[in-house]
Design a protein around this motif. Structure first.
Motif, PDB file in Angstrom:
ATOM      1  N   ARG A 155       0.827  -1.212   0.000  1.00  0.00           N
ATOM      2  CA  ARG A 155       0.000   0.000   0.000  1.00  0.00           C
ATOM      3  C   ARG A 155       0.861   1.262   0.000  1.00  0.00           C
ATOM      4  N   ILE A 156       1.904   1.264   0.835  1.00  0.00           N
ATOM      5  CA  ILE A 156       2.805   2.416   0.909  1.00  0.00           C
ATOM      6  C   ILE A 156       3.478   2.656  -0.440  1.00  0.00           C
ATOM      7  N   MET A 157       3.900   1.576  -1.090  1.00  0.00           N
ATOM      8  CA  MET A 157       4.574   1.707  -2.381  1.00  0.00           C
ATOM      9  C   MET A 157       3.613   2.230  -3.450  1.00  0.00           C
ATOM     10  N   LEU A 158       2.396   1.713  -3.474  1.00  0.00           N
ATOM     11  CA  LEU A 158       1.416   2.167  -4.468  1.00  0.00           C
ATOM     12  C   LEU A 158       1.092   3.643  -4.281  1.00  0.00           C
ATOM     13  N   GLU A 159       0.922   4.059  -3.043  1.00  0.00           N
ATOM     14  CA  GLU A 159       0.629   5.466  -2.783  1.00  0.00           C
ATOM     15  C   GLU A 159       1.808   6.368  -3.140  1.00  0.00           C
ATOM     16  N   ALA A 160       3.002   5.820  -3.096  1.00  0.00           N
ATOM     17  CA  ALA A 160       4.197   6.600  -3.433  1.00  0.00           C
ATOM     18  C   ALA A 160       4.446   6.651  -4.937  1.00  0.00           C
ATOM     19  N   GLY A 161       3.678   5.884  -5.721  1.00  0.00           N
ATOM     20  CA  GLY A 161       3.827   5.920  -7.171  1.00  0.00           C
ATOM     21  C   GLY A 161       4.541   4.733  -7.759  1.00  0.00           C
ATOM     22  N   LYS A 193      -0.396   5.437   7.532  1.00  0.00           N
ATOM     23  CA  LYS A 193       0.916   6.083   7.419  1.00  0.00           C
ATOM     24  C   LYS A 193       1.497   5.855   6.025  1.00  0.00           C
ATOM     25  N   ASP A 194       2.058   6.929   5.463  1.00  0.00           N
ATOM     26  CA  ASP A 194       2.625   6.848   4.117  1.00  0.00           C
ATOM     27  C   ASP A 194       4.148   6.804   4.173  1.00  0.00           C
ATOM     28  N   LEU A 195       4.776   6.842   3.017  1.00  0.00           N
ATOM     29  CA  LEU A 195       6.236   6.732   2.939  1.00  0.00           C
ATOM     30  C   LEU A 195       6.921   7.867   3.684  1.00  0.00           C
ATOM     31  N   ALA A 196       6.382   9.078   3.582  1.00  0.00           N
ATOM     32  CA  ALA A 196       6.996  10.226   4.254  1.00  0.00           C
ATOM     33  C   ALA A 196       7.011  10.053   5.762  1.00  0.00           C
TER      34      ALA A 196
END
Length: 334
Positions: A155-161, A193-196
């Motif tokens: 999920r984190i990777m997909l949201e990061a592009g 929580k996202d990559l940032a």
């Protein structure tokens, strides 16, 4: 640099062989003259400055100077590291956006094991672990990284592009540009929580710069120690190389002014033991221990940042080569 190191190591071993063989073997006269010309690479300051002749000092002082030289190098490297570390923490807030993006790019390169220009789920997780590997908010970030599962990572990777790899369906790859952009675009107010969140720019910047400083200081320090190790180890061994003359006299082969069982020799015995066990034996043992502890993670970002300088120039499977070389030279000089 590798060629120069090989030549220097060969010459230092050759110079020590005369004492190692204990006078049982004599080099040809021309070769002995050549070794005398090259003796400066042993960094024997007492001989270079002519102190033995001018002031009548003996071999004991030469051993003491060797110990002082090792101590000065260690103290200098420690000073450079702690001063540099203080500057990092005081100046990280003042870095420009371009400088921070450059550091994020270096962090990405550190995680790109196969140098493909993209990182997968496992590489990104190790990157998170590297950034969290510090006392930040009492280890909260490290606990969150440890709790991540495969679904959350995807999920984190997909949201990061991240994009799906055509050759491997279901495998997501994150490009450098997408990674850098994602680290500067936190999704405020978003529950997940996202990559940032896992790569806080300020903390990641300090971590990368501190690890770079530590690696540079250790690299320079260890290279200096490796350069000094052969001649200084030879001196430590020579202090215990005694020559039996008759039935009662036991002379130090490196300096026949000293009796091996005399008070003058015994007074400097602690110095020689410190040099022998604290440097001659300790250095190969320390390097061997460091490599052994990280043997399962040579390509992990945190390991590369810490000790990559020790094996980066060698082929895979040869990470122990530097340790092998220093053990071999210690055996040859002892």
């Amino acid at each position: 640099m590798t060629s120069f190191s090989i030549i220097m190591s060969f010459m230092q071993v050759q110079l020590s062989m005369r004492s190692t063989l204990g006078g049982t073997f004599v080099f040809p006269e021309e070769y002995s003259k050549f070794l005398e010309v090259m003796s400066f690479i042993n960094f024997d300051l007492m001989n270079i400055l002519g102190v033995h002749c001018a002031y009548g000092v003996d071999f004991r002082e030469s051993v003491l100077v060797s110990l002082i030289l090792v101590s000065v190098v260690a103290l200098l490297m420690a000073t450079v590291y702690f001063v540099g570390k203080r500057n990092i923490h005081s100046k990280s807030h003042d870095l420009s956006m371009e400088a921070r993006k450059d550091i994020m790019s270096r962090l990405f390169s550190l995680s790109d094991f196969d140098h493909s220009g993209e990182i997968d789920r496992e590489e990104l997780l190790l990157l998170f672990d590297f950034v969290a590997d510090m006392e930040f908010e009492e280890g909260r970030l490290q606990h969150e990284v440890d709790a991540l599962n495969d679904e959350e990572m995807d999920r984190i990777m997909l949201e990061a592009g991240a994009e799906e790899c055509p050759a491997e369906p279901g495998v997501w790859k994150l490009s450098r540009s997408s990674f850098i952009q994602a680290t500067f675009h936190a999704q405020n107010g978003y529950d997940q929580k996202d990559l940032a969140h896992f790569v806080p720019v300020l903390q990641a910047t300090e971590q990368v710069k501190e690890q770079t400083l530590r690696a540079n200081v250790m690299s320079i320090g260890v290279q200096l120690f490796l350069f000094l190790h052969t001649p200084i180890s030879a001196k430590a061994f020579q202090y215990f190389d005694c020559h039996q003359l008759g039935s009662l006299t036991l002379k130090l082969r490196a300096d026949y002014q000293l009796n091996c069982d005399g008070q003058a020799w015994l007074s400097y015995l602690p110095v020689a033991l410190m040099l022998l066990f604290g440097f001659a034996f300790a250095l190969p043992m320390a390097l061997g221990y460091i490599v052994f502890v990280h043997r399962k993670s040579f390509h992990a970002p945190s390991t590369q940042a810490k000790i990559g300088w020790l094996y980066d120039s060698f082929n895979d499977g040869s990470e122990y080569w530097e340790v092998h070389e220093i053990v071999r030279k210690t055996a040859l000089t002892g």
